[in-house]
Design an enzyme around this catalytic site. Structure first.
Site, mmCIF file in Angstrom:
data_model
loop_
_atom_site.group_PDB
_atom_site.id
_atom_site.type_symbol
_atom_site.label_atom_id
_atom_site.label_comp_id
_atom_site.label_asym_id
_atom_site.label_seq_id
_atom_site.Cartn_x
_atom_site.Cartn_y
_atom_site.Cartn_z
ATOM 1 N NE ARG A 34 39.354 33.605 33.818
ATOM 2 C CZ ARG A 34 39.315 34.925 33.603
ATOM 3 N NH1 ARG A 34 38.188 35.578 33.819
ATOM 4 N NH2 ARG A 34 40.376 35.570 33.179
ATOM 5 C CB ILE B 28 38.918 36.870 29.066
ATOM 6 C CG1 ILE B 28 37.924 36.555 30.192
ATOM 7 C CG2 ILE B 28 40.173 36.037 29.199
ATOM 8 C CD1 ILE B 28 37.443 35.102 30.202
ATOM 9 C CB SER B 29 38.811 41.312 32.835
ATOM 10 O OG SER B 29 38.514 42.364 31.954
ATOM 11 C CD GLN B 30 43.830 40.500 38.127
ATOM 12 O OE1 GLN B 30 43.510 41.672 37.956
ATOM 13 N NE2 GLN B 30 44.742 40.133 39.001
#
Length: 216
Positions: free
Chosen positions: A34, A60-62
């Site tokens: 990530r 960028i999503s959780q």
């Protein structure tokens, strides 16, 4: 910073610890780096329990939301999947680890080019990316076994429902510009549609002809 350790801790506490049980999803979250999908200055925060800015007013999503949305698609490893909103490319990488072939659309050119560069560097050759308004899907490649929308829509775009194969699933945040509910739409084999609601969430706006018409 040891990113491998940080990634393992993220999965243990944020993913498994919150009830994600799909082994394909868990293994993908353990594998995909990530920290390579965010700006270098933010790499140390990549495994934190929150979304992060990636430029162009996007995020960028959780990690948990990435895992949950992927799990809701019920992927077995062979599916043809459409992602609307490539963003950093991280979610596309997770989908590539859990499905067969991924088609992803990003309307913001700098984000798309950056995502393509990272995905190529990691060897994700099963991901097809194009720069376009993805709110109406990717008609030329339909039907899809699964569709994921990584931006909040005012309603479920009918064009996306129509691009689902029989038995296909669509996961999309639906609601206002400020808060949404994660929805799963299933196109049953007999042509009927099943609508299920999951959790409350907050995504950036789905901008386009089948979403919000502008960023304002």
């Amino acid at each position: 910073m040891n990113f491998d350790i940080a990634r393992k801790r993220m999965v243990e506490s944020q993913i498994i610890g919150r009830g994600i049980t799909d082994r394909r999803v868990i293994e993908a979250m353990l594998k995909v780096p990530r920290h390579l999908f965010v700006e270098e200055a933010m790499a140390a925060q990549a495994y934190s329990d929150s979304p992060l800015p990636i430029g162009e007013k996007q995020t960028i999503s959780q990690p948990f939301m990435v895992a949950l949305m992927t799990e809701l698609l019920h992927l077995k490893g062979t599916e043809k999947v459409l992602e609307v909103g490539t963003g950093s490319g991280y979610q596309a990488a997770i989908l590539a680890e859990t499905a067969g072939r991924v088609y992803t659309v990003e309307r913001i050119r700098p984000l798309a080019l950056r995502a393509r560069k990272v995905l190529d560097s990691l060897g994700y050759l099963t991901i097809n990316l194009k720069i376009d308004d993805g709110s109406g899907g990717w008609e030329g490649e339909a039907p899809f076994d699964a569709i994921m929308v990584t931006a909040g829509a005012p309603e479920v775009p009918q064009s996306l429902v129509e691009q689902l194969a029989p038995g296909g699933r669509l996961v999309i945040p639906v609601g206002s510009q400020f808060e949404q509910v994660l929805v799963r739409i299933t196109r049953n084999a007999d042509g009927t549609i099943t609508h299920e609601e999951s959790v409350g969430c907050r995504f950036v706006k789905l901008v386009g002809k089948c979403g919000w018409l502008s960023e304002e």
